[in-house]
Design an enzyme around this catalytic site. Sequence first.
Site, PDB file in Angstrom:
ATOM      1  N   ARG A  19       0.821  -1.270   0.005  1.00 30.12           N
ATOM      2  CA  ARG A  19       0.152   0.064  -0.061  1.00 30.12           C
ATOM      3  C   ARG A  19       0.806   1.258  -0.096  1.00 30.12           C
ATOM      4  NH1 ARG A  19       1.313   2.113   4.044  1.00 30.12           N
ATOM      5  NH2 ARG A  19       0.103   4.099   3.557  1.00 30.12           N
ATOM      6  N   GLY A  20       0.251   2.366  -0.262  1.00 29.34           N
ATOM      7  CA  GLY A  20       0.946   3.811  -0.486  1.00 29.34           C
ATOM      8  C   GLY A  20       1.019   3.675  -1.808  1.00 29.34           C
ATOM      9  N   ALA A  21       0.602   5.073  -2.256  1.00 25.91           N
ATOM     10  CA  ALA A  21       0.522   5.528  -3.796  1.00 25.91           C
ATOM     11  C   ALA A  21       1.857   4.952  -4.488  1.00 25.91           C
ATOM     12  CB  ALA A  21      -0.038   6.844  -4.131  1.00 25.91           C
ATOM     13  N   GLY A  22       2.994   5.514  -3.849  1.00 23.69           N
ATOM     14  CA  GLY A  22       4.160   5.171  -4.594  1.00 23.69           C
ATOM     15  C   GLY A  22       4.535   3.869  -4.541  1.00 23.69           C
ATOM     16  N   ARG A  62      -6.758  -1.153  -7.869  1.00 22.03           N
ATOM     17  CA  ARG A  62      -7.111  -0.218  -7.047  1.00 22.03           C
ATOM     18  C   ARG A  62      -7.739   1.010  -7.921  1.00 22.03           C
ATOM     19  NH1 ARG A  62      -4.528   1.364  -1.406  1.00 22.03           N
ATOM     20  NH2 ARG A  62      -6.484   1.974  -1.178  1.00 22.03           N
ATOM     21  N   CYS A 132      -2.110   9.355   8.073  1.00 22.61           N
ATOM     22  CA  CYS A 132      -1.946   8.268   7.223  1.00 22.61           C
ATOM     23  C   CYS A 132      -0.588   7.878   7.427  1.00 22.61           C
ATOM     24  CB  CYS A 132      -2.758   8.161   6.085  1.00 22.61           C
ATOM     25  SG  CYS A 132      -2.855   6.685   5.241  1.00 22.61           S
ATOM     26  N   ASP A 201      -2.907  10.681  -3.105  1.00 19.59           N
ATOM     27  CA  ASP A 201      -3.082   9.428  -3.905  1.00 19.59           C
ATOM     28  C   ASP A 201      -3.359   9.917  -5.435  1.00 19.59           C
ATOM     29  OD1 ASP A 201      -4.120   8.464  -1.105  1.00 19.59           O
ATOM     30  OD2 ASP A 201      -3.384   6.929  -2.330  1.00 19.59           O
ATOM     31  N   ASN A 211      -6.660  12.143  -1.123  1.00 19.57           N
ATOM     32  CA  ASN A 211      -5.870  11.540  -0.139  1.00 19.57           C
ATOM     33  C   ASN A 211      -6.624  10.715   1.022  1.00 19.57           C
ATOM     34  OD1 ASN A 211      -3.010  10.815   0.844  1.00 19.57           O
ATOM     35  ND2 ASN A 211      -3.382  11.957   2.479  1.00 19.57           N
ATOM     36  N   LYS A 212      -5.894   9.711   1.880  1.00 17.98           N
ATOM     37  CA  LYS A 212      -6.660   9.141   2.877  1.00 17.98           C
ATOM     38  C   LYS A 212      -7.768   9.638   3.459  1.00 17.98           C
ATOM     39  CE  LYS A 212      -5.738   5.704   3.176  1.00 17.98           C
ATOM     40  NZ  LYS A 212      -6.567   4.470   2.348  1.00 17.98           N
TER      41      LYS A 212
HETATM   42  P1  RI2 Z   1       2.872   7.615  -0.438  1.00 17.53           P
HETATM   43  C1  RI2 Z   1      -1.741   6.062   0.780  1.00 17.53           C
HETATM   44  O1  RI2 Z   1      -2.937   5.286   0.305  1.00 17.53           O
HETATM   45  C2  RI2 Z   1      -2.079   7.321   1.643  1.00 17.53           C
HETATM   46  O2  RI2 Z   1      -3.495   7.713   1.496  1.00 17.53           O
HETATM   47  C3  RI2 Z   1      -1.174   8.009   1.588  1.00 17.53           C
HETATM   48  O3  RI2 Z   1      -1.055   9.493   1.835  1.00 17.53           O
HETATM   49  C4  RI2 Z   1      -0.987   7.899  -0.050  1.00 17.53           C
HETATM   50  O4  RI2 Z   1      -1.215   6.541  -0.260  1.00 17.53           O
HETATM   51  C5  RI2 Z   1       0.637   8.399  -0.454  1.00 17.53           C
HETATM   52  O5  RI2 Z   1       1.586   7.654   0.202  1.00 17.53           O
HETATM   53  P2  RI2 Z   1      -3.141   3.800   0.969  1.00 17.53           P
HETATM   54  O6  RI2 Z   1      -2.366   3.026  -0.100  1.00 17.53           O
HETATM   55  O7  RI2 Z   1       2.785   7.262  -2.078  1.00 17.53           O
HETATM   56  O8  RI2 Z   1      -2.848   3.593   2.404  1.00 17.53           O
HETATM   57  O9  RI2 Z   1       3.434   8.927  -0.184  1.00 17.53           O
HETATM   58  O10 RI2 Z   1      -4.724   3.442   0.803  1.00 17.53           O
HETATM   59  O11 RI2 Z   1       3.873   6.616   0.363  1.00 17.53           O
END
Ligand code: RI2
Length: 314
Positions: A19-22, A62, A132, A201, A211-212
Amino acid sequence: MAGDTIESTYLQIKEMEVRGAGRIARAAVSALKDYCDKRRFSSASEFYNGLFAAGGRLKSARPTAVSLPNAVNYVLAAARRNQSKGGSAREAVSAVRAVCDDFLASSLRATKTIGEYGAKRIKDGDVVLTHCNSEAVTAVLTTAHAMGKRFEVYATETRPRFQGRITASVLAKKGLDVSLIPDSAARVYMRKVDVVLVGADAIAANGAVINKIGTSQVALAAHESRASFYVAAESYKLSPSTMTGELVEIEHRSPLEVVPRAWLRANAKVKVKNPAFDVTPPEYIDLIITERGLFPPQGVILLMKELYDEPRPA
Ligand code: RI2
């Protein structure tokens, strides 16, 4: 379908094991690279057909984080350009593999650069609140800390999946002064907060940040108490399709992330809603920190036009 790694990566992203957009962008591109590495192709067209199918599958994991389609499209667009030139299966594989490597390296570089740019915005004695868990935010805070700046961080828990615990744990391990607070306490602590810093995101053409879930409430509280509100995000989180007025789809996840199954069964008449993201309007955002510079939300359209000269569907 293109192979096990594609399917397992699709599931890991869908179930939020990755998880996390990056991170999901890099996981998808790593899976495409794995497709290049692990299979034998009898022709270039067999390779390309499998690659395009794999890309489509990964993009569907997703819906909200535009980093995922942007990253996959980066690879597929290069593959299409290459395909039109002809060439053997071996040449096709090696060219696409190089594009994957290029994306992976530039993604990591972008996070580092955001860390450096963003750290300049943190001052000694600041109180920073984050919501988040974002790699871009972590990069800013740990870089500022490594520069010797002393500041306090509040991390919201971030229900329902508690990604704020990851943030608090990572920052504490790096020696930062961090407190974990319930989401509902954000406004109470906002009085002390100088800077709110969140990830993204997706970023829309009008500068709105997706974002979250809970981010927009935090932004409202920051606005009320005149705290600065910054967003740290790589430029591949800009959503090109919003240039032509398309909306970013908000993912709704399982009620089981909110309440246990037994509770759900015992309260069958209760509808449980679980939107994963919300939209913070540009009016509540002071600055978007990208690896290509710092932009007021109204200025991201310029960057978007530079990166996506013609609108493409995400
Ligand atoms: P980075 C996450 O989404 C959060 O919303 C977070 O703020 C965003 O991605 C960006 O994260 P999720 O995958 O890319 O937890 O900066 O639903 O790590």
